[in-house]
Design an enzyme around this catalytic site. Structure first.
Site, PDB file in Angstrom:
ATOM      1  N   SER A 169       0.853  -1.181   0.000  1.00 52.08           N
ATOM      2  CA  SER A 169       0.000   0.000   0.000  1.00 52.08           C
ATOM      3  C   SER A 169       0.890   1.233   0.000  1.00 52.08           C
ATOM      4  CB  SER A 169      -0.892   0.010   1.235  1.00 52.08           C
ATOM      5  OG  SER A 169      -0.092   0.276   2.371  1.00 52.08           O
ATOM      6  N   LYS A 170       0.258   2.384  -0.027  1.00 53.45           N
ATOM      7  CA  LYS A 170       0.992   3.649  -0.072  1.00 53.45           C
ATOM      8  C   LYS A 170       1.952   3.799   1.097  1.00 53.45           C
ATOM      9  CE  LYS A 170      -0.209   7.785  -2.384  1.00 53.45           C
ATOM     10  NZ  LYS A 170      -1.171   8.619  -2.978  1.00 53.45           N
ATOM     11  N   ARG A 171       1.490   3.286   2.211  1.00 53.87           N
ATOM     12  CA  ARG A 171       2.304   3.342   3.435  1.00 53.87           C
ATOM     13  C   ARG A 171       3.679   2.692   3.244  1.00 53.87           C
ATOM     14  NH1 ARG A 171       2.255  -0.809   7.231  1.00 53.87           N
ATOM     15  NH2 ARG A 171       0.609  -1.924   6.132  1.00 53.87           N
TER      16      ARG A 171
END
Ligand code: GLU
Length: 473
Positions: A245-247
């Protein structure tokens, strides 16, 4: 090398519903490499049939990202939506052959049947009474979808180049839709027709498409078209093993370039080794990659995307990169005063410390600062009265230096430090603060040489002068 009769054709077929992400870029890379390795062709297809979600900026971002990585297609890209008529034509051919049928079940009827199956806890299957209806009984003006007549007996096996042999019972495969009630083709149909028409021999893509492959084979068989070789590559997870994910830094390839300041060769190399390996080899050039790449080297388990590793690798490639090229990449990050020639001169020093172009720009910032320099907190902390006094003496000494080069400056200041009975570090610390406004920079003699005589002396004097004016801050 493959024989001429079996010329390899691969394709990358992104849906332009978002940026070109790390997984897509890797799929593109593997397809590109496989084609190159076998002297084949690598094609691009933009799967823009989802009209609501496909956007022009996303298409541009995909082309842009691929170009940056050197992974443009060998021919102009195909746009799937433009080929809708051809997809529908194949559906009609399947109807004519009796391999597909018009299904007049309404969405409400299907929903009822699905709910009933759920209530009875059995798996829902489309079991349309229209499958075997005589075409003569097809209503002329009621809405219908076109469904494939999927085989119900037996099983289908895919000899996947990455997953190995995978078998599914044909009873698992529904009579899925080829044409919607508005006559538009489904994704499943479009992919098969396009791959066939483009002569694709090898389908290399994410393993989230493995299930689709079994459906796509049903269409291929019904048309009597050859089944391509499949290679379903495992997903990419975050460094912690969770879904990416973006994280985890799963941003678009454009952000790797623009925001993080990564070099394309670093991203290329990192993507290559994300899921593919050749012994312990770490750095592999494009040419070597073409020579070495094979599907046997693609692992079966998900790979882990580690942004820290990518940054470290980028640092390596920065140190190897040409200084003039780095200067031209860093200059636009630095505002209007950046002088590319000076940046290039500073690069051999700056690149020792930087992992990204952004860090290079930060490291180079001192070169273009306006006098009087604003000191950061640590640098300001060094500016005691003693330090200012010392700076004045250093300046007075350096005015007499005729040879403004690293070796001469070094010899001069070492001798001066000895005269004063001080370590060289004692001189260098306030000098660095005065010359760069910070406490980290390239070596102090390099800083002097890069700034040049006039600017160096002016910066030293500017800080020394503050002594008389009292505390600066
Ligand atoms: N358009 C699909 C995607 O972006 C890929 C389809 C395929 O490779 O067959 O996931």
């Amino acid at each position: 090398m493959a024989s001429a009769s079996a010329k390899v054709v691969t394709r990358f077929a992104p849906s332009p519903t978002g940026f070109l992400h790390i997984g897509g870029a890797r799929t593109a890379l593997f397809n590109w490499l496989y084609a190159r390795h076998h002297g084949g062709t690598y094609l691009l297809r933009i799967e823009d049939t989802d009209r609501a979600r496909s956007t022009e900026p996303a298409i541009e971002a995909i082309f842009d990202g691929l170009r940056w990585l050197g992974l443009d297609g060998d021919e102009p890209a195909t746009f799937q939506f433009e080929r809708s008529a051809r997809h529908a034509e194949v559906a009609h051919e399947l109807l004519a052959k009796g391999a597909a049928y018009r299904c007049y079940l309404t969405p409400e009827e299907l929903a009822e049947r699905r709910a009933a199956a759920q209530a009875e806890r059995r798996t829902f299957r489309i079991d349309s009474e229209w499958r075997d209806a005589d075409p003569a009984t097809w209503p002329a003006d009621a809405p219908y979808v076109v469904r494939i007549k999927a085989p119900r007996e037996g099983e289908t096996t895919i000899a996947d180049e990455v997953q190995g042999s995978v078998t599914v019972a044909n009873s698992e495969i529904d009579d899925f839709v080829l044409l919607r009630s508005d006559g538009t083709p489904t994704y499943m149909l479009a992919v098969v027709v396009d791959d066939h028409d483009m002569g694709v021999t090898h389908v290399i893509r994410g393993d989230d498409h493995l299930n689709n492959a079994f459906r796509q084979i049903v269409i291929l068989n019904a048309m009597g078209w050859p089944v391509p070789t499949y290679a379903h590559v495992p997903m990419i997870n975050g460094a912690d093993g969770a879904k990416l994910s973006k994280r985890h830094g799963a941003i678009g390839v454009d952000a790797y370039r623009d925001e993080m300041g990564l070099l394309p060769e670093a991203v290329f190399n990192y993507l290559l080794r994300l899921g593919w390996g050749h012994g312990d080899r770490e750095e592999i050039t494009r040419e070597e990659a073409i020579e070495l790449f094979d599907l046997a080297g693609v692992g079966k388990s998900p790979s882990r995307f580690d942004i820290k590793k990518l940054e470290n690798l980028n640092g390596h490639y920065i140190r190897e990169a040409d200084d003039a090229r780095l200067a031209s990449l860093v200059a636009p990050r630095m505002g209007p005063h950046a002088d590319e020639a000076l940046l290039a001169q500073a690069m051999p020093q700056l690149k020792l410390r930087a992992k990204t172009l952004d860090e290079l720009a930060a490291g180079a910032a001192f070169l273009f600062k306006e006098r009087p320099l604003a000191l950061d907190e640590k640098a300001a902390g060094l500016m005691t009265d003693d330090a200012r006094d010392l700076l004045a003496r250093i300046s007075a000494r350096l005015v007499g230096e005729a040879d403004w080069t690293v070796p001469a400056l070094e010899a001069n200041l070492k001798a001066f430090a000895e005269d004063l009975g001080l370590g060289l570090g004692k001189l260098a610390q306030p000098m660095r603060a005065a010359l760069t406004g910070t406490t980290t920079s390239p070596g102090i003699f390099d800083v002097l040489a890069l700034l040049g005589r006039d600017e160096s002396l002016a910066r030293l004097d500017a800080q020394a002068a503050r002594a008389e004016a009292g505390p600066a801050n």
